[in-house]
Design an enzyme around this catalytic site. Structure first.
Site, PDB file in Angstrom:
ATOM      1  N   GLU A  69       0.822  -1.206   0.000  1.00  0.00           N
ATOM      2  CA  GLU A  69       0.000   0.000   0.000  1.00  0.00           C
ATOM      3  C   GLU A  69       0.860   1.261   0.000  1.00  0.00           C
ATOM      4  O   GLU A  69       0.692   2.152  -0.823  1.00  0.00           O
ATOM      5  CB  GLU A  69      -0.921  -0.006   1.225  1.00  0.00           C
ATOM      6  CG  GLU A  69      -1.903   1.142   1.184  1.00  0.00           C
ATOM      7  CD  GLU A  69      -2.960   1.034   2.266  1.00  0.00           C
ATOM      8  OE1 GLU A  69      -4.000   1.673   2.087  1.00  0.00           O
ATOM      9  OE2 GLU A  69      -2.745   0.355   3.279  1.00  0.00           O
ATOM     10  N   ASP A  90      -0.179  -5.315   3.275  1.00  0.00           N
ATOM     11  CA  ASP A  90      -0.959  -4.207   3.837  1.00  0.00           C
ATOM     12  C   ASP A  90      -0.492  -4.033   5.283  1.00  0.00           C
ATOM     13  O   ASP A  90      -0.794  -4.861   6.145  1.00  0.00           O
ATOM     14  CB  ASP A  90      -2.457  -4.527   3.797  1.00  0.00           C
ATOM     15  CG  ASP A  90      -3.311  -3.282   4.062  1.00  0.00           C
ATOM     16  OD1 ASP A  90      -2.747  -2.277   4.549  1.00  0.00           O
ATOM     17  OD2 ASP A  90      -4.516  -3.318   3.796  1.00  0.00           O
ATOM     18  N   ILE A  92      -1.268  -1.886   7.687  1.00  0.00           N
ATOM     19  CA  ILE A  92      -2.382  -1.747   8.638  1.00  0.00           C
ATOM     20  C   ILE A  92      -3.672  -1.783   7.838  1.00  0.00           C
ATOM     21  O   ILE A  92      -4.001  -0.849   7.110  1.00  0.00           O
ATOM     22  CB  ILE A  92      -2.314  -0.423   9.434  1.00  0.00           C
ATOM     23  CG1 ILE A  92      -1.007  -0.312  10.212  1.00  0.00           C
ATOM     24  CG2 ILE A  92      -3.512  -0.328  10.399  1.00  0.00           C
ATOM     25  CD1 ILE A  92      -0.795   1.032  10.896  1.00  0.00           C
ATOM     26  N   ASP A  93      -4.402  -2.892   7.955  1.00  0.00           N
ATOM     27  CA  ASP A  93      -5.704  -2.984   7.292  1.00  0.00           C
ATOM     28  C   ASP A  93      -6.774  -2.668   8.325  1.00  0.00           C
ATOM     29  O   ASP A  93      -6.761  -3.218   9.422  1.00  0.00           O
ATOM     30  CB  ASP A  93      -5.916  -4.393   6.727  1.00  0.00           C
ATOM     31  CG  ASP A  93      -7.219  -4.473   5.941  1.00  0.00           C
ATOM     32  OD1 ASP A  93      -7.342  -3.730   4.961  1.00  0.00           O
ATOM     33  OD2 ASP A  93      -8.116  -5.241   6.330  1.00  0.00           O
ATOM     34  N   THR A  95      -7.660   0.916   8.820  1.00  0.00           N
ATOM     35  CA  THR A  95      -7.023   2.109   9.412  1.00  0.00           C
ATOM     36  C   THR A  95      -8.019   2.975  10.195  1.00  0.00           C
ATOM     37  O   THR A  95      -7.673   3.526  11.233  1.00  0.00           O
ATOM     38  CB  THR A  95      -6.334   2.974   8.328  1.00  0.00           C
ATOM     39  OG1 THR A  95      -7.251   3.177   7.264  1.00  0.00           O
ATOM     40  CG2 THR A  95      -5.094   2.302   7.806  1.00  0.00           C
ATOM     41  N   ASP A 219      -5.542  -5.999   0.031  1.00  0.00           N
ATOM     42  CA  ASP A 219      -6.685  -6.291   0.904  1.00  0.00           C
ATOM     43  C   ASP A 219      -7.060  -7.772   0.868  1.00  0.00           C
ATOM     44  O   ASP A 219      -7.700  -8.276   1.783  1.00  0.00           O
ATOM     45  CB  ASP A 219      -7.905  -5.468   0.471  1.00  0.00           C
ATOM     46  CG  ASP A 219      -7.689  -3.970   0.669  1.00  0.00           C
ATOM     47  OD1 ASP A 219      -7.388  -3.578   1.807  1.00  0.00           O
ATOM     48  OD2 ASP A 219      -7.810  -3.206  -0.303  1.00  0.00           O
TER      49      ASP A 219
END
Length: 287
Positions: A69, A90, A92-93, A95, A219
């Site tokens: 990302e 990712d 931090i999925d 956020t 994701d």
């Protein structure tokens, strides 16, 4: 690609993911006053996690590729997926959950070889939940084998449907048409705000299905494999389309039978929406 090779990559990256989790937990001690500060905090911790993961992997496996990302937003486009071993990350999925101390947030790291998903790790340090899968070897939560709910009846289905994405003008009509059809066909609906965790909840049997359209490869890179390895089924949310990791619009379900029922309802919604659109266009043309 042998199992041994993938296992070696898995064993190397797992401690790095756990280390990244500790970094995210440190983020609890901040005060946020403005929207800009929220994005600054997320960016700082995104980069910290990517730094731990990507630097170590690049040093160990210099020929491997990355799609992430932060890396993608820095260069303003997403790299093409090649046959090379590619880590899709990712940091931090979830956020929006993260900045509100809502603990449905995680690190997600998937590995593809020859464009095929072969490994997935999703770690939620706030709940101490580590979801893992290697292709062909099953899915696990903290080392314990996972299975979906095996639900086959749409009327008993609790669906996690990511409604926030309907903010997007291009997706809104599709989401709302589908929602109006789904809500009368299923038992219940949830919206959790993390695609990676949403997929894990299907894998562990807490949700019977999960849907999200308009996402990015990172994701879905780990979670889709975890669902499949737990006995679930995943496809593109448009009936008849194959799931595409580089353009993930997906529906994940506890069983193929449930997936087919959900897709049939959504096809009805999509057909109705397209018919309404044609009428609208025809009316505009008459004026």
């Amino acid at each position: 690609m042998g199992h041994q090779e993938v296992q070696e990559y898995f064993d190397f990256v797992l401690p790095l993911v756990k280390e990244s989790g500790k970094v995210i937990l440190e983020a609890n001690d901040y005060e946020i006053e403005t929207k800009e500060e929220i994005y600054d905090i997320v960016t700082i911790y995104d980069r910290k996690v990517e730094d731990i993961l990507i630097k170590a992997i690049k040093t160990k496996y210099p020929t491997h590729k990355f799609i992430g990302e932060e890396e993608s937003s820095a260069k303003n486009y997403i790299s093409e997926l090649t046959d090379d071993p590619t880590w899709i990350i990712d940091p931090i999925d979830g956020t929006a959950n993260f900045v509100r101390s809502f603990p449905i947030t995680c690190i997600s790291i998937g590995l593809t070889i020859k464009k095929e998903q072969v490994m997935g790790i999703i770690y939620n340090p706030f709940m101490e939940e580590l979801y893992t899968a290697i292709k062909g070897q099953g899915a696990f939560l903290n080392g314990k084998r996972l299975q979906t709910s095996k639900q086959t009846n749409i009327q008993k289905c609790v669906l996690n449907y990511e409604l926030s994405l309907a903010r997007n003008d291009k997706l809104r009509e599709m989401y709302l048409y589908r929602f109006s059809h789904l809500i009368s066909a299923i038992m219940g609906i949830r919206s959790m705000g993390s695609a990676a965790m949403g997929l894990c909840y299907v894998a562990r049997g807490s949700m019977d299905a999960y849907q999200c359209d308009g996402l990015y490869p990172w994701d879905a890179a780990a979670g889709v494999l975890i669902v499949r390895e737990a006995g679930g089924a995943v496809s593109d949310s448009t009936a008849g389309k194959e799931f595409d990791l580089m353009n993930p619009n997906f529906i994940a379900a506890a069983s193929k039978r449930l997936l087919d029922q959900l897709l049939a309802v959504e096809k009805q919604a999509d057909d109705e929406r397209l018919a309404a659109l044609l009428v609208k266009k025809a009316n505009v043309g008459c004026k």
